[in-house]
Design a protein around this motif. Sequence first.
Motif, mmCIF file in Angstrom:
data_model
loop_
_atom_site.group_PDB
_atom_site.id
_atom_site.type_symbol
_atom_site.label_atom_id
_atom_site.label_comp_id
_atom_site.label_asym_id
_atom_site.label_seq_id
_atom_site.Cartn_x
_atom_site.Cartn_y
_atom_site.Cartn_z
ATOM 1 N N LEU A 86 14.493 6.649 70.661
ATOM 2 C CA LEU A 86 14.573 5.329 70.017
ATOM 3 C C LEU A 86 15.509 4.413 70.790
ATOM 4 O O LEU A 86 15.208 3.236 70.998
ATOM 5 N N TYR A 89 13.781 3.349 74.080
ATOM 6 C CA TYR A 89 12.702 2.394 73.816
ATOM 7 C C TYR A 89 13.267 1.020 73.452
ATOM 8 O O TYR A 89 12.843 -0.008 74.000
ATOM 9 N N TYR A 100 14.417 -2.440 66.032
ATOM 10 C CA TYR A 100 13.183 -1.684 66.231
ATOM 11 C C TYR A 100 12.740 -1.019 64.926
ATOM 12 O O TYR A 100 11.575 -1.108 64.535
ATOM 13 N N ILE A 101 13.675 -0.375 64.236
ATOM 14 C CA ILE A 101 13.337 0.307 62.987
ATOM 15 C C ILE A 101 12.895 -0.699 61.927
ATOM 16 O O ILE A 101 11.911 -0.484 61.224
ATOM 17 N N ASP A 103 11.529 -3.668 62.409
ATOM 18 C CA ASP A 103 10.193 -4.150 62.779
ATOM 19 C C ASP A 103 9.118 -3.111 62.455
ATOM 20 O O ASP A 103 8.049 -3.450 61.936
ATOM 21 N N THR A 104 9.409 -1.852 62.761
ATOM 22 C CA THR A 104 8.450 -0.776 62.505
ATOM 23 C C THR A 104 8.199 -0.613 61.012
ATOM 24 O O THR A 104 7.044 -0.504 60.569
ATOM 25 N N SER A 108 4.853 -1.291 58.117
ATOM 26 C CA SER A 108 4.352 -0.129 57.383
ATOM 27 C C SER A 108 3.732 -0.536 56.040
ATOM 28 O O SER A 108 4.025 -1.615 55.519
#
Length: 115
Positions: A86, A89, A100-101, A103-104, A108
């Motif tokens: 992570l 990336y 990043y988390i 956005d991910t 969802s």
Amino acid sequence: MNNTIQYKGYVGSVEFSEEDGIFFGKVMGIRSLISYEGESAKELLNDFHDAVDTYLEHCKEEGKKPELAFKGSFNIRLSPALHKKLFLYATAHQMSINQYIEDTLEASPASKLVI
């Protein structure tokens, strides 16, 4: 049947005791214990509302800030290897791991829930 109820930003559990013949629950996501019960769904909901109102009034009287269940931060445990992936990336894409988390998770199915 939904197993949660909401009031004034607080989420409570809904459970049933077959032995006692009552519905019961507690406010989730905070350290304070706020519990409620009722012999019917209507009684449970009314007691939940009363319990939250009593908690908020008690905090006001004591000059304390009421706990918030969803402050926007939480701890997550994962393997060191995934943590490293992570980081690599996110760094390669010029973002933080948090971004990043977020956005991910925003992409969802859970983020589509209507609350």
